[in-house]
Design an enzyme around this catalytic site. Structure first.
Site, short mmCIF file in Angstrom:
data_model
loop_
_atom_site.label_atom_id
_atom_site.label_comp_id
_atom_site.label_asym_id
_atom_site.label_seq_id
_atom_site.Cartn_x
_atom_site.Cartn_y
_atom_site.Cartn_z
CE LYS A 184 75.42 86.99 54.95
NZ LYS A 184 76.44 86.02 54.66
CB CYS A 198 107.33 70.72 60.03
SG CYS A 198 106.48 71.89 61.10
CB CYS A 219 109.94 71.68 63.00
SG CYS A 219 110.13 72.62 61.49
CB CYS A 243 107.64 75.80 58.30
SG CYS A 243 108.50 74.30 58.77
NE ARG A 269 73.78 73.97 51.92
CZ ARG A 269 75.07 74.05 51.64
NH1 ARG A 269 75.95 73.64 52.54
NH2 ARG A 269 75.49 74.51 50.48
CB CYS A 283 109.17 76.40 61.66
SG CYS A 283 107.75 75.47 62.24
CD GLU A 299 61.69 83.73 50.34
OE1 GLU A 299 62.64 83.06 50.81
OE2 GLU A 299 60.93 83.31 49.46
CE1 TYR A 306 65.34 77.97 51.99
CE2 TYR A 306 64.99 78.93 54.15
CZ TYR A 306 65.76 78.18 53.29
OH TYR A 306 66.93 77.64 53.72
CG ASP A 349 72.55 83.32 61.16
OD1 ASP A 349 72.96 82.36 60.50
OD2 ASP A 349 73.27 84.05 61.86
CE LYS A 409 64.47 82.25 48.06
NZ LYS A 409 63.75 81.34 48.93
CE LYS A 440 71.93 83.98 53.38
NZ LYS A 440 72.47 83.32 54.56
CB SER A 486 75.34 78.18 49.43
OG SER A 486 76.34 78.11 48.47
CG LEU A 487 71.13 81.85 48.50
CD1 LEU A 487 70.35 82.57 49.59
CD2 LEU A 487 70.40 81.96 47.17
S1 IVH Z 1 66.98 79.96 49.29
C1 IVH Z 1 68.99 77.74 45.85
N1 IVH Z 1 65.78 81.42 51.12
O1 IVH Z 1 70.86 80.79 53.34
C2 IVH Z 1 68.55 78.69 46.90
N2 IVH Z 1 67.85 80.40 51.70
O2 IVH Z 1 73.41 81.37 52.05
C3 IVH Z 1 68.61 78.09 48.24
N3 IVH Z 1 68.57 80.82 53.99
O3 IVH Z 1 71.71 77.49 52.58
C4 IVH Z 1 68.42 78.96 49.39
N4 IVH Z 1 66.85 82.05 54.60
O4 IVH Z 1 70.27 77.92 54.67
C5 IVH Z 1 66.86 80.66 50.83
N5 IVH Z 1 64.61 82.69 52.64
C6 IVH Z 1 65.66 81.94 52.36
C7 IVH Z 1 66.67 81.69 53.30
C8 IVH Z 1 67.76 80.92 52.92
C9 IVH Z 1 67.99 81.50 54.98
C10 IVH Z 1 69.87 80.12 54.09
C11 IVH Z 1 69.88 78.71 53.60
C12 IVH Z 1 70.96 78.65 52.54
C13 IVH Z 1 71.78 79.85 52.90
C14 IVH Z 1 72.56 80.34 51.70
#
Ligand code: IVH
Length: 696
Positions: free
Chosen positions: A323, A445, A424, A439, A147, A421, A124, A235, A128, A299, A126, A88-89
């Site tokens: 974010k 409990c 219980c 508790c 994932r 509690c 890029e 991506y 959702d 990136k 992000k 993740s990021l």
């Molecule tokens: S790069 C090692 N690029 O965000 C880097 N992630 O919070 C891997 N996501 O799990 C992620 N748009 O599901 C990357 N342009 C983008 C993205 C992106 C959405 C999601 C992705 C990741 C999550 C992390």
């Protein structure tokens, strides 16, 4: 109560009971051609028997049914291990935090602040949605995987093939093997259409486009997925047999040439200072896009730098998510409910008049604890301002002042936090210096027991589909599941399950199959599932990585309460663990009930050893088993980079030289640690030798 709740039996009793059962089933099957149970139940009883024998070889004797027929291994249906983990990021929320991220990356690379500010980034949106990994071999799409937990995900190949935005073959320049990573999403228009259709048919309404996309991808019938018209932006790259491009920008271009859709708003930004303008622009355009975005991903463009930077924990050092601010709304507090968690913590939960916050209907929010209620001076009937940030549980920010809401005189009286509690009735104590009231009922409990079970099957633990909170509560009430091991004996209640309201033959079969699939589990998930205080996912992963196998972990944990305290010292010295966590583990293993629960699970499950390379990559584990110390300053790399390289190669890096240290790398002006290494006779080497060893 059901008789099975009297389990756990002693190993010898358990063994005899299993043997009797198998003999009886054998007789029914072979002797009378009238099988008493489904094959899967039979196979599992055999598997349990052979595991029990491995743990207790003394139990084995001659007319042992487990030697007549080999037990079939339990196939893990539909799970695929990612070649390179899906991570993740890290998040930032403003320019200051972003600059700190840039400085950290710069420091790691040994750059000056000015050089760091001149790093080129690709930005890029992000998306959702949900991330996906697409594996191509010899240029052909062979697998699509969700994932999952980042290490292994679900096989959704047939469903993913129905997406338009993805090539089935790559054409020119395709490496023999490559994992392409991207985000599957549903356009907002489609989402509203879909919900309308669902409503007409009286089917499930999706809370947001992301849930709708996830639900559409995890369909048993690929035709359903095809009808949902999911989008995909590619991506990133996971593992690859050959490099694809020297920069991320050129990589995106290659993706386009292969036929992927790459988000058209992706941009190269040459200096860190160009970034705020891009953020502002996208934040403004966000609501006009036909898909949800929750931020921007930055990136570092140069792939060689990305490789040097590597990962820390589960996030890359070369990328970050900026974010967007959380969405806010105002609504009314209807009630405060006190919930009891698995560690006994009493948590106040706000019941709210349902309100739409950025596309999601919210009707609950956490109030954290007693102090938070006092701080907010929140009372039933108040208007409250709340916010929702991504998946985070909504948070109440403040009450709308009485002048704007309702007059002070008409407000309800102050909320009195209970000191017993609510489940219980045991006293709920609040220790000095702690914010939570707990508790004291412990295992007596019911709320705590049930919450532990819920945690055990939750998404990041055993992740058993179809066994959610509601079913756990119901099965607990019925006496089918009272402790974790009972879950894997649920098939013994099949008849009773079939008679329950809302449980048809198909859903019972699905549930029992889902349970069977989880008899094999990774060590870190297993440790996490136990719900030990302070052992969240991160600490569970640290422990798993350190101890490597279930047996090794178990033996070490059992030794924690030994008088010599050796094991305790070792555990507290693991980077990121420390004495407070070691104390919790010791306390957990001191409790005989927990031992019983573990023994019961041990015979029913296969807990996988950690054999694959650490999350950081697949460069082989040349330094596995080594405990390294770096001392003095290195000329060619920063200390964090050196440490990251060593860990990537499987070494354990510590700060102090002890008799456990196997190698000390001496930089310039190495002082007391070099001396200590010499005294203890630990192997040492200089920076050049270290670079050679690390293959740099
Ligand atoms: S790069 C090692 N690029 O965000 C880097 N992630 O919070 C891997 N996501 O799990 C992620 N748009 O599901 C990357 N342009 C983008 C993205 C992106 C959405 C999601 C992705 C990741 C999550 C992390």
């Amino acid at each position: 109560m059901n008789k099975n709740n009297k389990i756990p039996l002693s190993p010898a009793e358990h063994y005899r009971e299993l043997q009797d059962r198998i003999a009886r089933w054998d007789e029914a099957y072979h002797g009378r051609d009238e099988p008493e149970v489904p094959d899967s139940d039979y196979d599992h009883a055999r598997l349990e028997l052979s595991r029990l024998e491995k743990l207790h070889p003394e139990l084995k004797h001659q007319d042992n049914p487990s030697e007549k027929v080999g037990a079939k291994p339990n196939p893990a249906f539909g799970k695929i291990r990612h070649r390179a983990p899906m991570l993740s990021l890290g998040n930032v929320f403003d320019a200051e935090e972003f600059n700190q991220f840039v400085s950290r990356a710069g420091n790691f690379l040994g750059l000056t602040e000015e050089e760091a500010q001149n790093l080129s980034f690709v930005a890029e949106p992000k998306i959702d949605g949900l991330s996906i990994s697409l594996t191509y071999e010899q240029g052909k799409l062979v697998r699509g995987t969700t994932r999952g937990d980042g290490t292994e995900g679900e096989d959704v190949t047939e469903n993913i093939r129905t997406l338009k935005a993805l090539p089935l073959t790559l054409g020119q320049n395709a490496p023999d093997f490559i994992e392409i990573r991207g985000e599957v999403f549903m356009e907002k228009d489609r989402f509203f259409e879909l919900n309308e259709e669902q409503e007409k048919r009286g089917e499930k309404i999706f809370a947001n486009p992301r849930n709708a996309a996830a639900g559409s991808l995890r369909q048993l019938d690929p035709k359903v997925t095809a009808r949902r018209h999911l989008g995909l932006f590619a991506y990133n790259m996971g593992a690859s047999s050959a490099p694809v491009a020297p920069t991320h920008l050129e990589f995106l271009e290659q993706l386009r040439q292969w036929g992927f859709e790459v988000n058209p708003l992706s941009r190269l930004l040459d200096h860190a200072r160009d970034i705020p303008a891009y953020v502002e622009q996208l934040a403004r355009d966000r609501s006009h896009l036909n898909y949800d975005i929750d931020g921007i991903v930055f990136k570092i463009n140069d792939i060689a730098l990305q490789q040097r930077l590597g990962f820390v924990g589960r996030a890359p050092r070369w990328a970050i998510a900026w974010k967007f601010p959380a969405e806010k709304a105002i609504t009314r507090l209807e009630e405060i409910e006190i919930q009891v968690g698995r560690t006994g913590a009493l948590t106040p939960v706000a019941h709210l008049e349902p309100v739409n916050v950025g596309g999601v209907i919210v009707s609950r929010a956490t109030l954290h604890n007693e102090d938070e209620i006092n701080r907010l001076d929140i009372r039933v009937g108040d208007l409250v301002r709340l916010q929702r940030a991504g998946d985070v549980i909504p948070q109440i920010l403040e009450i709308v002042p009485p002048s704007e809401g309702q007059p002070e005189s008409q407000r309800a009286p102050k909320f009195i936090f209970p000191d017993h509690c609510p489940v219980c009735g045991a006293y709920a104590e609040r220790l000095q210096g702690e914010a939570v009231r707990r508790c004291t009922g412990g295992l007596t409990c019911e709320a705590q027991t049930v919450e532990r079970l819920i945690h055990f099957v939750s998404r990041n633990a055993f992740d058993i589909e179809g066994l959610g909170q509601r079913s756990i509560r119901a099965f607990y009430e019925l006496g089918f599941i009272r402790q974790p091991g009972d879950i894997f004996r649920l098939s013994q209640h099949k008849e009773a399950l079939l008679k329950l309201e809302g449980w048809g033959p198909q859903s019972v079969t699905n549930l029992l199959t889902a349970i069977e699939e989880k008899r094999t589990i990774t060590l870190s998930r297993f440790i996490y599932a136990l719900g030990i205080r302070m052992i969240g996912e991160r600490n569970a992963a640290l422990l798993a990585r350190h101890y490597g196998s279930f047996q090794n972990w178990l033996t070490s944990m059992r030794a924690l309460n030994d008088e010599k305290r050796d094991e305790y010292e070792t555990l507290s010295a693991i980077m990121g663990i420390g004495p407070a966590i070691a104390d919790e583990l010791a306390a957990f293993f001191h409790e005989p009930h927990n031992e019983t629960v573990l023994n019961d699970l041990a015979v029913q499950l296969v807990v996988e050893d950690i054999t694959s390379p650490a999350a950081e990559g697949a460069e082989g584990r040349k330094l596995a088993g080594e405990t390294l110390v770096f001392t003095g300053s290195l000329g060619t790399m920063s200390r964090p980079e050196a440490k990251a390289i060593a860990e990537r190669l499987g070494a354990h890096v510590t700060e102090t030289v002890s008799k456990k240290t196997t190698l000390v790398i001496l930089g310039e002006k190495a002082g007391s640690k070099a001396k200590k290494a010499q005294e203890l006779g630990v192997r040492t080497m200089n920076e050049e030798e270290w670079r050679e060893l690390a293959g740099l």
